[in-house]
Design a protein around this motif. Structure first.
Motif, PDB file in Angstrom:
ATOM      1  N   VAL A 263      23.322  36.484  -2.082  1.00  0.00           N
ATOM      2  CA  VAL A 263      22.379  35.387  -2.305  1.00  0.00           C
ATOM      3  C   VAL A 263      21.514  35.788  -3.492  1.00  0.00           C
ATOM      4  CG1 VAL A 263      20.464  34.062  -1.342  1.00  0.00           C
ATOM      5  CG2 VAL A 263      22.373  34.748   0.138  1.00  0.00           C
ATOM      6  N   THR A 264      21.448  34.914  -4.492  1.00  0.00           N
ATOM      7  CA  THR A 264      20.665  35.233  -5.690  1.00  0.00           C
ATOM      8  C   THR A 264      19.166  35.123  -5.361  1.00  0.00           C
ATOM      9  OG1 THR A 264      20.535  32.956  -6.433  1.00  0.00           O
ATOM     10  CG2 THR A 264      22.484  34.218  -7.130  1.00  0.00           C
ATOM     11  N   PRO A 265      18.326  35.672  -6.240  1.00  0.00           N
ATOM     12  CA  PRO A 265      16.883  35.563  -5.995  1.00  0.00           C
ATOM     13  C   PRO A 265      16.409  34.119  -5.892  1.00  0.00           C
ATOM     14  CG  PRO A 265      17.322  37.211  -7.677  1.00  0.00           C
ATOM     15  CD  PRO A 265      18.627  36.543  -7.396  1.00  0.00           C
ATOM     16  N   THR A 266      17.145  33.173  -6.520  1.00  0.00           N
ATOM     17  CA  THR A 266      16.716  31.775  -6.445  1.00  0.00           C
ATOM     18  C   THR A 266      17.396  31.005  -5.306  1.00  0.00           C
ATOM     19  OG1 THR A 266      18.334  31.358  -8.186  1.00  0.00           O
ATOM     20  CG2 THR A 266      16.033  31.522  -8.865  1.00  0.00           C
ATOM     21  N   GLY A 267      18.206  31.717  -4.509  1.00  0.00           N
ATOM     22  CA  GLY A 267      18.743  31.080  -3.308  1.00  0.00           C
ATOM     23  C   GLY A 267      20.117  30.455  -3.442  1.00  0.00           C
ATOM     24  N   GLU A 268      20.920  30.896  -4.407  1.00  0.00           N
ATOM     25  CA  GLU A 268      22.315  30.418  -4.487  1.00  0.00           C
ATOM     26  C   GLU A 268      23.226  31.459  -3.833  1.00  0.00           C
ATOM     27  OE1 GLU A 268      22.420  27.471  -5.733  1.00  0.00           O
ATOM     28  OE2 GLU A 268      20.348  27.659  -6.428  1.00  0.00           O
ATOM     29  N   ILE A 269      24.330  30.989  -3.223  1.00  0.00           N
ATOM     30  CA  ILE A 269      25.305  31.926  -2.655  1.00  0.00           C
ATOM     31  C   ILE A 269      26.446  32.095  -3.658  1.00  0.00           C
ATOM     32  CG2 ILE A 269      26.883  32.386  -0.729  1.00  0.00           C
ATOM     33  CD1 ILE A 269      25.052  30.626   1.017  1.00  0.00           C
ATOM     34  N   VAL A 270      26.716  33.324  -4.052  1.00  0.00           N
ATOM     35  CA  VAL A 270      27.717  33.595  -5.098  1.00  0.00           C
ATOM     36  C   VAL A 270      28.713  34.620  -4.572  1.00  0.00           C
ATOM     37  CG1 VAL A 270      28.057  34.537  -7.432  1.00  0.00           C
ATOM     38  CG2 VAL A 270      26.032  33.184  -6.935  1.00  0.00           C
ATOM     39  N   THR A 271      30.002  34.406  -4.886  1.00  0.00           N
ATOM     40  CA  THR A 271      31.018  35.407  -4.531  1.00  0.00           C
ATOM     41  C   THR A 271      31.519  36.083  -5.799  1.00  0.00           C
ATOM     42  OG1 THR A 271      31.683  34.117  -2.620  1.00  0.00           O
ATOM     43  CG2 THR A 271      33.255  35.752  -3.387  1.00  0.00           C
ATOM     44  N   LEU A 272      31.568  37.398  -5.800  1.00  0.00           N
ATOM     45  CA  LEU A 272      32.061  38.176  -6.943  1.00  0.00           C
ATOM     46  C   LEU A 272      33.259  38.991  -6.492  1.00  0.00           C
ATOM     47  CD1 LEU A 272      28.642  39.691  -8.182  1.00  0.00           C
ATOM     48  CD2 LEU A 272      29.769  37.619  -9.042  1.00  0.00           C
TER      49      LEU A 272
ATOM     50  N   GLY B 177      18.230  46.042  -4.293  1.00  0.00           N
ATOM     51  CA  GLY B 177      17.665  44.826  -3.695  1.00  0.00           C
ATOM     52  C   GLY B 177      16.780  44.050  -4.644  1.00  0.00           C
ATOM     53  N   THR B 178      16.936  44.232  -5.955  1.00  0.00           N
ATOM     54  CA  THR B 178      16.083  43.507  -6.910  1.00  0.00           C
ATOM     55  C   THR B 178      16.802  42.345  -7.595  1.00  0.00           C
ATOM     56  OG1 THR B 178      16.668  44.911  -8.798  1.00  0.00           O
ATOM     57  CG2 THR B 178      14.779  45.628  -7.460  1.00  0.00           C
ATOM     58  N   LEU B 179      18.148  42.298  -7.494  1.00  0.00           N
ATOM     59  CA  LEU B 179      18.899  41.255  -8.220  1.00  0.00           C
ATOM     60  C   LEU B 179      19.648  40.307  -7.290  1.00  0.00           C
ATOM     61  CD1 LEU B 179      20.416  43.326 -11.203  1.00  0.00           C
ATOM     62  CD2 LEU B 179      18.299  42.004 -11.151  1.00  0.00           C
ATOM     63  N   GLY B 180      19.813  40.663  -6.026  1.00  0.00           N
ATOM     64  CA  GLY B 180      20.530  39.808  -5.092  1.00  0.00           C
ATOM     65  C   GLY B 180      20.540  40.454  -3.716  1.00  0.00           C
ATOM     66  N   ILE B 181      20.808  39.623  -2.700  1.00  0.00           N
ATOM     67  CA  ILE B 181      20.883  40.142  -1.323  1.00  0.00           C
ATOM     68  C   ILE B 181      22.340  40.028  -0.883  1.00  0.00           C
ATOM     69  CG2 ILE B 181      20.043  39.894   1.041  1.00  0.00           C
ATOM     70  CD1 ILE B 181      17.575  38.457  -0.165  1.00  0.00           C
ATOM     71  N   PHE B 182      22.974  41.150  -0.624  1.00  0.00           N
ATOM     72  CA  PHE B 182      24.395  41.151  -0.267  1.00  0.00           C
ATOM     73  C   PHE B 182      24.567  40.608   1.142  1.00  0.00           C
ATOM     74  CE2 PHE B 182      23.796  45.312  -2.687  1.00  0.00           C
ATOM     75  CZ  PHE B 182      23.825  44.657  -3.911  1.00  0.00           C
ATOM     76  N   THR B 183      25.582  39.752   1.304  1.00  0.00           N
ATOM     77  CA  THR B 183      25.829  39.192   2.629  1.00  0.00           C
ATOM     78  C   THR B 183      27.247  39.488   3.130  1.00  0.00           C
ATOM     79  OG1 THR B 183      26.226  37.112   1.466  1.00  0.00           O
ATOM     80  CG2 THR B 183      24.097  37.371   2.530  1.00  0.00           C
ATOM     81  N   LYS B 184      28.150  39.823   2.208  1.00  0.00           N
ATOM     82  CA  LYS B 184      29.508  40.277   2.584  1.00  0.00           C
ATOM     83  C   LYS B 184      29.932  41.327   1.572  1.00  0.00           C
ATOM     84  CE  LYS B 184      31.621  36.168   4.356  1.00  0.00           C
ATOM     85  NZ  LYS B 184      32.426  35.021   3.964  1.00  0.00           N
ATOM     86  N   ILE B 185      30.567  42.390   2.059  1.00  0.00           N
ATOM     87  CA  ILE B 185      30.951  43.477   1.154  1.00  0.00           C
ATOM     88  C   ILE B 185      32.402  43.847   1.446  1.00  0.00           C
ATOM     89  CG2 ILE B 185      30.501  45.903   0.558  1.00  0.00           C
ATOM     90  CD1 ILE B 185      27.559  45.234   1.716  1.00  0.00           C
ATOM     91  N   THR B 186      33.236  43.844   0.404  1.00  0.00           N
ATOM     92  CA  THR B 186      34.620  44.291   0.580  1.00  0.00           C
ATOM     93  C   THR B 186      34.766  45.673  -0.055  1.00  0.00           C
ATOM     94  OG1 THR B 186      35.450  42.042   0.601  1.00  0.00           O
ATOM     95  CG2 THR B 186      37.056  43.756   0.122  1.00  0.00           C
TER      96      THR B 186
END
Ligand code: FAD
Length: 511
Positions: A213-222, A244-253
């Motif tokens: 989740v980006t700091p502005t609240g978008e969900i992004v997959t990389l 924890g300054t650029l995004g909040i990880f929600t799934k990790i592969t």
């Protein structure tokens, strides 16, 4: 109403310059970290909205005793603690996205927190606001044998992974020593390293996919489950180690490796710290064998851990020890490897080489190494656990320099760590004859000498524990103004209101 901030705000040393100023809302590149926007308090109305997002049971507010647990990580010194105004425990990426949108609207800072085992204050909410705890995101989502990957939520405790994949002959190699008490999200955010990093590298090497989740609240997959991927900028590796300054990880592969079939540990005794550390480059460069682990413990460090564990090693007369692991496909291969490494040690002046080739003995010696940090914390809260890293060939000069600095200031600087990576946890400990005021006055000067020597030897500030707010003030010693400006520009591009974990990593520009 915001809670009273009874826990001190920022450390007494140089880091204190980096936090606490306010200015008009909205930031420019020059303002990043120097003048954070005027953050707003967590109001009762905002708490109601947060309860609406995550459910009332998953918001902690108004209870200083409960909140205190989230005011610090595992740094021993209490000065680095800071109270949150509330703690939220989201259960999904969608809930985190909603929280970030709300926090941006209200200009309230959000600090992500995994298991809180960090050693740089990364999970400490230095500007108050919301602590976002990932403990409810604790599921293993998929073990993909065919692609050699495992996909987990960030709150999974690191130690849960290897038992799940062992039967398939696989393992996750990038874990830190704190594997029983840290989360995978925290490992990725710190780019944690551990006992096996000499051969296998650190956490970042194994991250192939991230949902965040980006700091502005978008969900992004990389990324995903790919072994290779050059489709655009390498944003996964930008996120790895971003604390924890650029995004909040929600799934990790994570990529898994074939589990070595055999391994052995060597406990090697040396007469002095200098002789032990001098053997490190020799072992790595000279024997044709890359150990899995190569750990250094000076006498003060292993004695402290033995005392803490009530352990009576036979070898306590040694001046320093190396703990070395070798692994391979067969017992014969491992035996040849440990004989070659043992020979290098003996030629380098080792007193004895002991081989631990069964689980019980190995566990006994590794337990000592794993408990050094805890042992020092119990001994004295007046200490500063550091994380310097130098090129491998410079380790002997670094250790000799540390011993000189300790003598000059009449203190102990116990030294231990991942010597095979050049990563040393030099830990200045207060001379018991000093007052607290003397310690706070002298520590910055002691650290300055340590860090200046580190920089002169081509080293840097942190190998694995990160910058957080503990080491913020020392960044200009290691990063040029242009380097710091690049980091400020990235932060501002992704987090225009400086909402996500402000006051970390990037120090204010010089006035
Ligand atoms: C006894 C001991 C031994 C240790 N040994 C090692 C070692 O060998 N190697 C090593 O590298 N470290 C070591 N550490 C430090 C620590 O365990 C690691 O830094 C670990 O990776 C932190 O994980 P955590 O879940 O506890 O993170 P936390 O302390 O909760 O947070 C650390 C940082 O990660 C961020 N964060 C947490 N979760 C997320 C998320 N989902 N998304 C984005 N950001 C997030 C936080 O904001 C913070 O900046 C040790 C610590 C202790 C106490």
């Amino acid at each position: 109403m915001p809670l009273p901030m009874s826990v001190p705000h920022g450390p007494p040393g140089p880091a204190a310059v980096a936090v606490g100023s306010t200015a008009a809302a909205g930031a420019t590149a020059a303002h990043v970290a120097a003048r954070p926007p005027a953050y707003q308090p967590v109001t009762p109305a905002l708490l109601d909205e947060l309860r609406g997002i995550v459910g009332p049971a998953h918001v902690i507010a108004g209870d200083p005793e409960k909140l205190e647990a989230y005011s610090h990580d595992e740094i021993a010194e209490p000065e680095y603690a800071r109270m949150p105004e509330c703690v939220v425990r989201p259960g999904s990426a969608a809930e985190i996205a909603a929280i970030m949108k709300l926090a941006n609207r209200e200009r309230v800072p959000v600090t992500p927190r995994g298991a809180g085992s960090g050693l740089s204050g990364g999970a400490v909410p230095v500007h108050g606001g919301i602590v976002l705890l990932t403990d409810r995101l604790n599921k293993v989502l998929e073990f993909d044998r065919a692609n050699l990957t495992i996909t987990v939520e960030p709150g999974v405790i690191t130690n849960e992974i290897n038992p799940l994949v062992r039967e398939a002959g696989l393992f996750f190699a990038g874990y830190p020593m704190s594997l029983e008490s840290c989360s995978v999200g925290g490992n990725v955010a710190e780019n944690a390293g551990g006992g096996k990093a000499v051969k296998y590298g650190v956490t970042g090497r194994y991250v192939t996919g991230l949902e965040l989740v980006t700091p502005t609240g978008e969900i992004v997959t990389l990324g995903g489950k790919l072994s290779k991927d050059v489709t655009g900028y390498n944003l996964i590796q930008l996120m790895v180690g971003s604390e924890g300054t650029l995004g909040i990880f929600t799934k990790i592969t994570l990529k898994l490796m074939p589990l070595p079939k055999a391994s052995a540990d060597l406990l090697v005794l040396f007469p002095s710290a200098e002789s032990a550390i001098a053997a490190v480059p020799r072992i790595i460069a000279g024997g044709g064998i890359l150990p899995t682990a190569l750990e250094f413990m000076d006498r003060t460090s292993f004695m402290a851990a033995c005392e803490y564990l009530n352990e009576t090693l036979d070898y306590q007369q040694a001046g320093a020890m190396l703990l070395i692991t070798v692994d391979g496909a067969t017992a014969t291969e491992v035996e040849a490897a440990y004989e070659a490494v043992g020979e290098q040690c003996l030629q380098g002046g080792a007193l004895e080489v002991y081989v631990a080739d069964n689980h019980t003995t190995s566990e006994r010696v590794w337990k000592i190494r794993r408990n050094i940090a805890e042992a020092f914390k119990v001994r004295s809260p007046r200490q500063s656990l550091e994380d310097i890293v130098v090129p491998i060939a410079a380790i002997p000069a670094m250790v000799t320099g540390l011993l000189e600095i300790a003598r000059k200031w009449d203190i102990e600087i116990p030294c231990y760590g991942h010597a095979g990576d050049g990563n040393l946890h030099a830990t200045p400990v207060m001379n018991p004859a000093w007052t607290d005021a003397e310690w706070h006055d002298r520590l910055p000067r002691i650290l300055e000498e340590i860090f200046t020597l580190t920089a002169r030897l081509g080293g840097t500030l942190s190998g694995e524990h990160g910058i957080g707010h503990k080491r913020l003030a020392w960044m200009p010693l290691f990063c040029s103004p242009a380097h710091l400006e690049m980091m400020r520009a990235i932060k501002l591009a992704l987090d225009p209101h400086l909402i996500l974990n402000p006051g970390k990593i990037i120090p204010p520009p010089a006035a």
